[in-house]
Design a protein around this motif. Structure first.
Motif, PDB file in Angstrom:
ATOM      1  N   ILE A  74       0.851  -1.189   0.000  1.00  0.00           N
ATOM      2  CA  ILE A  74       0.000   0.000   0.000  1.00  0.00           C
ATOM      3  C   ILE A  74       0.886   1.237   0.000  1.00  0.00           C
ATOM      4  O   ILE A  74       1.760   1.378   0.866  1.00  0.00           O
ATOM      5  CB  ILE A  74      -0.950   0.023   1.220  1.00  0.00           C
ATOM      6  N   CYS A  75       0.680   2.119  -0.970  1.00  0.00           N
ATOM      7  CA  CYS A  75       1.480   3.341  -1.043  1.00  0.00           C
ATOM      8  C   CYS A  75       0.877   4.388  -0.115  1.00  0.00           C
ATOM      9  O   CYS A  75      -0.316   4.685  -0.195  1.00  0.00           O
ATOM     10  CB  CYS A  75       1.525   3.851  -2.478  1.00  0.00           C
ATOM     11  N   ASP A  76       1.722   4.936   0.745  1.00  0.00           N
ATOM     12  CA  ASP A  76       1.264   5.956   1.695  1.00  0.00           C
ATOM     13  C   ASP A  76       0.912   7.262   1.004  1.00  0.00           C
ATOM     14  O   ASP A  76       0.197   8.094   1.557  1.00  0.00           O
ATOM     15  CB  ASP A  76       2.373   6.250   2.720  1.00  0.00           C
ATOM     16  N   ILE A  77       1.456   7.476  -0.174  1.00  0.00           N
ATOM     17  CA  ILE A  77       1.257   8.764  -0.842  1.00  0.00           C
ATOM     18  C   ILE A  77       0.028   8.751  -1.748  1.00  0.00           C
ATOM     19  O   ILE A  77      -0.867   9.559  -1.593  1.00  0.00           O
ATOM     20  CB  ILE A  77       2.528   9.175  -1.622  1.00  0.00           C
ATOM     21  N   CYS A  78      -0.024   7.803  -2.683  1.00  0.00           N
ATOM     22  CA  CYS A  78      -1.174   7.801  -3.599  1.00  0.00           C
ATOM     23  C   CYS A  78      -2.289   6.875  -3.126  1.00  0.00           C
ATOM     24  O   CYS A  78      -3.379   6.885  -3.677  1.00  0.00           O
ATOM     25  CB  CYS A  78      -0.735   7.423  -5.016  1.00  0.00           C
ATOM     26  N   GLY A  79      -2.005   6.058  -2.138  1.00  0.00           N
ATOM     27  CA  GLY A  79      -3.041   5.194  -1.591  1.00  0.00           C
ATOM     28  C   GLY A  79      -3.345   3.965  -2.432  1.00  0.00           C
ATOM     29  O   GLY A  79      -4.256   3.206  -2.115  1.00  0.00           O
ATOM     30  N   THR A  81      -3.145   0.264  -3.792  1.00  0.00           N
ATOM     31  CA  THR A  81      -2.741  -1.037  -3.285  1.00  0.00           C
ATOM     32  C   THR A  81      -2.314  -1.917  -4.447  1.00  0.00           C
ATOM     33  O   THR A  81      -3.046  -2.059  -5.418  1.00  0.00           O
ATOM     34  CB  THR A  81      -3.899  -1.715  -2.537  1.00  0.00           C
ATOM     35  N   TYR A  82      -1.131  -2.464  -4.353  1.00  0.00           N
ATOM     36  CA  TYR A  82      -0.600  -3.293  -5.433  1.00  0.00           C
ATOM     37  C   TYR A  82      -0.554  -4.751  -5.002  1.00  0.00           C
ATOM     38  O   TYR A  82      -0.256  -5.061  -3.847  1.00  0.00           O
ATOM     39  CB  TYR A  82       0.839  -2.884  -5.762  1.00  0.00           C
ATOM     40  N   CYS A  83      -0.797  -5.648  -5.955  1.00  0.00           N
ATOM     41  CA  CYS A  83      -0.525  -7.062  -5.755  1.00  0.00           C
ATOM     42  C   CYS A  83       0.910  -7.303  -6.206  1.00  0.00           C
ATOM     43  O   CYS A  83       1.213  -7.134  -7.391  1.00  0.00           O
ATOM     44  CB  CYS A  83      -1.449  -7.917  -6.617  1.00  0.00           C
ATOM     45  N   ILE A 110       6.305   3.665  -0.108  1.00  0.00           N
ATOM     46  CA  ILE A 110       6.157   4.585  -1.246  1.00  0.00           C
ATOM     47  C   ILE A 110       6.343   3.783  -2.540  1.00  0.00           C
ATOM     48  O   ILE A 110       7.341   3.090  -2.699  1.00  0.00           O
ATOM     49  CB  ILE A 110       7.199   5.716  -1.172  1.00  0.00           C
ATOM     50  N   CYS A 111       5.371   3.875  -3.411  1.00  0.00           N
ATOM     51  CA  CYS A 111       5.432   3.080  -4.638  1.00  0.00           C
ATOM     52  C   CYS A 111       6.355   3.718  -5.673  1.00  0.00           C
ATOM     53  O   CYS A 111       6.745   4.880  -5.526  1.00  0.00           O
ATOM     54  CB  CYS A 111       4.034   2.872  -5.201  1.00  0.00           C
ATOM     55  N   LYS A 112       6.632   2.978  -6.725  1.00  0.00           N
ATOM     56  CA  LYS A 112       7.607   3.480  -7.695  1.00  0.00           C
ATOM     57  C   LYS A 112       7.101   4.698  -8.462  1.00  0.00           C
ATOM     58  O   LYS A 112       7.892   5.511  -8.940  1.00  0.00           O
ATOM     59  CB  LYS A 112       8.063   2.364  -8.644  1.00  0.00           C
ATOM     60  N   ASN A 113       5.807   4.858  -8.542  1.00  0.00           N
ATOM     61  CA  ASN A 113       5.269   6.036  -9.227  1.00  0.00           C
ATOM     62  C   ASN A 113       5.337   7.301  -8.380  1.00  0.00           C
ATOM     63  O   ASN A 113       5.187   8.400  -8.891  1.00  0.00           O
ATOM     64  CB  ASN A 113       3.809   5.798  -9.614  1.00  0.00           C
ATOM     65  N   CYS A 114       5.513   7.144  -7.089  1.00  0.00           N
ATOM     66  CA  CYS A 114       5.514   8.304  -6.192  1.00  0.00           C
ATOM     67  C   CYS A 114       6.906   8.682  -5.709  1.00  0.00           C
ATOM     68  O   CYS A 114       7.063   9.660  -4.998  1.00  0.00           O
ATOM     69  CB  CYS A 114       4.628   8.037  -4.979  1.00  0.00           C
ATOM     70  N   ARG A 115       7.899   7.943  -6.069  1.00  0.00           N
ATOM     71  CA  ARG A 115       9.240   8.232  -5.587  1.00  0.00           C
ATOM     72  C   ARG A 115       9.807   9.514  -6.212  1.00  0.00           C
ATOM     73  O   ARG A 115       9.440   9.879  -7.323  1.00  0.00           O
ATOM     74  CB  ARG A 115      10.190   7.072  -5.890  1.00  0.00           C
TER      75      ARG A 115
HETATM   76 ZN   LIG Z   1       2.153   5.784  -4.826  1.00  0.00          ZN
END
Ligand SMILES: [Zn+2]
Ligand SMILES: [Zn+2]
Ligand SMILES: [Zn+2]
Length: 115
Positions: A74-79, A81-83, A110-115
């Protein structure tokens, strides 16, 4: 089904309700999701706030028998949820007499799109 294919991450019940065309009411959506889970089409992901998310299963899942032993992120920034299909849940050894039914691992960050 289209909603699941169009979304990159998992969907909450509310997202589905918001995005589906008018004909579906809350109960219909809930029942449909339950059916999808039973048929091995989607699996549920627990979240910190006790709501449930739904995500598409891979082909290995069969009706009544899921093989979704992957970690969720779960990305804290964009929210979102990824499998993480390629990251399996590490084996957990339980004390004698305990029977494992299901293990859920949810990682936040933090997901790769939000880094
Ligand atoms: Zn994200
Ligand atoms: Zn599954
Ligand atoms: Zn998943």
């Amino acid at each position: 089904m289209e909603l699941f294919h169009a979304s990159k991450g998992a969907l909450a019940h509310a997202d589905i309700e918001k995005n589906s065309s008018a004909a579906f009411d809350r109960v219909t959506i809930y029942r449909t999701l339950q059916t999808f889970v039973e048929k091995g089409i989607v699996h549920t992901i627990p979240t910190a706030d006790n709501s449930v998310l739904y995500a598409l299963c891979k082909d290995e899942c069969k009706a009544g028998h899921h093989h979704d032993n992957h970690v969720h992120f779960i990305c804290d920034i964009c929210g979102t949820t990824y499998c993480l299909d390629n990251v399996s849940i590490p084996p957990v050894s339980l004390p004698d007499g305990f029977i494992k039914k299901q293990a859920d691992v949810v990682v936040s960050g933090i997901c790769k799109n939000c880094r």
